[in-house]
Write a protein that holds these residues in place. Structure first.
Motif, short mmCIF file in Angstrom:
data_model
loop_
_atom_site.label_atom_id
_atom_site.label_comp_id
_atom_site.label_asym_id
_atom_site.label_seq_id
_atom_site.Cartn_x
_atom_site.Cartn_y
_atom_site.Cartn_z
N ASN A 77 0.83 -1.19 0.00
CA ASN A 77 0.00 0.00 0.00
C ASN A 77 0.87 1.25 0.00
O ASN A 77 1.94 1.26 0.60
CB ASN A 77 -0.91 0.00 1.22
CG ASN A 77 -2.02 -1.03 1.11
OD1 ASN A 77 -2.27 -1.54 0.02
ND2 ASN A 77 -2.66 -1.34 2.21
N PRO A 78 0.41 2.30 -0.69
CA PRO A 78 1.17 3.55 -0.70
C PRO A 78 1.21 4.18 0.70
O PRO A 78 0.45 3.80 1.58
CB PRO A 78 0.40 4.43 -1.68
CG PRO A 78 -0.97 3.84 -1.73
CD PRO A 78 -0.82 2.38 -1.46
N ASP A 93 -6.56 -2.43 -1.24
CA ASP A 93 -5.85 -1.62 -0.25
C ASP A 93 -6.28 -2.02 1.17
O ASP A 93 -5.44 -2.21 2.06
CB ASP A 93 -6.19 -0.14 -0.52
CG ASP A 93 -5.42 0.82 0.38
OD1 ASP A 93 -4.24 1.05 0.10
OD2 ASP A 93 -6.02 1.31 1.36
#
Lengths: 124, 204
Positions: free
Chosen positions: A35-36, B157
């Motif tokens: 994930n960023p 995510d």
């Protein structure tokens, strides 16, 4: 399995939140995608601060459950809890009550005036 | 007691409804290796755990799992909002829809309702902690499989976050089991069950 030997090698809280762990040694993603740095909708807001600090404090709590004599780890937790208090207060001021206890600062019953967090856009 | 904090552990905002994805993610709500089972497993096992470190660990991980249950419910809720009957039929969500509409119900992706037969609370310290290690790996496996089948970056995510938590919990339960071994103070760690025996049991 080997015990984790140190609590001091840590990501920053916002990176820990994004990756799902504060500890690089336990950061074992599926495939090559991570994930960023900051989760999507929250970058740079008081909400993002609370999520990151709250996550870091929870992560350290689990660590301390099995490492209760790690004094350095406990000091980090205390620092995080102090930061969490500030972030919590900022969040409440901006977005509304997080707990019933927060209602002392409101003139009306804020609890059901604002979205619950599962509602789209409720996760601020 | 428990006090509700009105936010998710990790923020969720899913732009595109997708009932096909909701159907498989549902398994982490009410499936055999899902978050409901995880929270009930840990919050039940803790009562007879012999050491305060283990009572704390099961309380704290069990509480975090309740937060994950809320997150998985949020994913399913947001993925199934504003659906038309046509979309429901084409996506294969119709079998679930018939009984539950767009409600959130604890069930596996294959349609089996949640049941306590998917969890163990044995009253045996080593058996329980070993179950917990396996449970974390089984949940990690389900998240791996969701990532194999999902192409929505906003969903992935969140799934990657939840998956990584399983890895951290696995580590902590391993350390908890190590703590039990350290305290056994004998070569045979099975000589007594510290959840039950005060002393080495005499066999009649």
């Amino acid at each position: 399995m080997p015990r984790q030997t140190t609590s001091t090698v840590q990501y920053k809280p916002e990176d820990g939140l994004a990756r799902g762990t504060l500890f690089p040694g336990l950061d074992l993603p599926f495939g090559i995608t991570q994930n960023p740095g900051v989760p999507n909708v929250l970058a740079g807001t008081p909400a993002g601060e609370l999520y990151a600090i709250g996550f870091a404090a929870n992560e350290l709590t689990l660590y301390l459950d099995t490492h209760p004599r790690d004094a350095e780890g406990f000091n980090i937790l205390k620092e995080l809890l102090a930061l969490q208090n500030t972030a919590h207060a900022e969040y409440v001021k901006r977005y509304g009550a997080l707990k019933i206890d927060d209602l002392t600062d409101f003139s009306d019953y804020d609890w059901t005036q604002k979205d619950f967090p599962w509602v789209l856009g409720g996760a601020r | 007691m428990f006090v509700y904090e009105k936010r998710l552990q990790y923020p969720i905002k899913i732009t595109h409804p997708n009932p096909r994805l909701a159907k498989i993610i549902m398994s982490q709500y009410g499936g055999p290796d899902g978050e409901l089972g995880a929270s009930v497993r840990y919050l039940s096992q803790r009562f007879t755990m012999p050491y305060r470190e283990l009572q704390g660990l099961l309380t704290d991980i069990g509480t975090e799992e309740l937060g994950h249950l809320e997150m998985v419910g949020t994913l399913v809720y947001q993925l199934t909002r504003n659906l038309t009957p046509d979309e429901i039929e084409k996506s294969g969500y119709d079998a679930y829809f018939i009984d539950h509409t767009a409600g959130i119900y604890p069930v596996s992706a294959g349609g089996t309702p949640w049941g306590a037969d998917g969890i163990a609370s044995t009253g045996d310290t080593i058996a329980d902690l070993t179950e917990d290690l396996a449970a974390e790996q089984k949940a990690r496996k389900t998240y791996d499989n969701i990532l194999r089948l999902s192409d929505d970056p906003e969903v992935n995510d969140v799934i990657r976050f939840l998956r990584e938590r399983e890895i951290v919990h696995y580590q902590r339960f391993g350390e908890g089991l190590g703590l039990v071994r350290d305290r056994a103070k004998q070569k045979n760690i099975y000589a007594l069950n510290p959840s039950f025996d005060k002393d080495i049991p005499k066999i009649k």
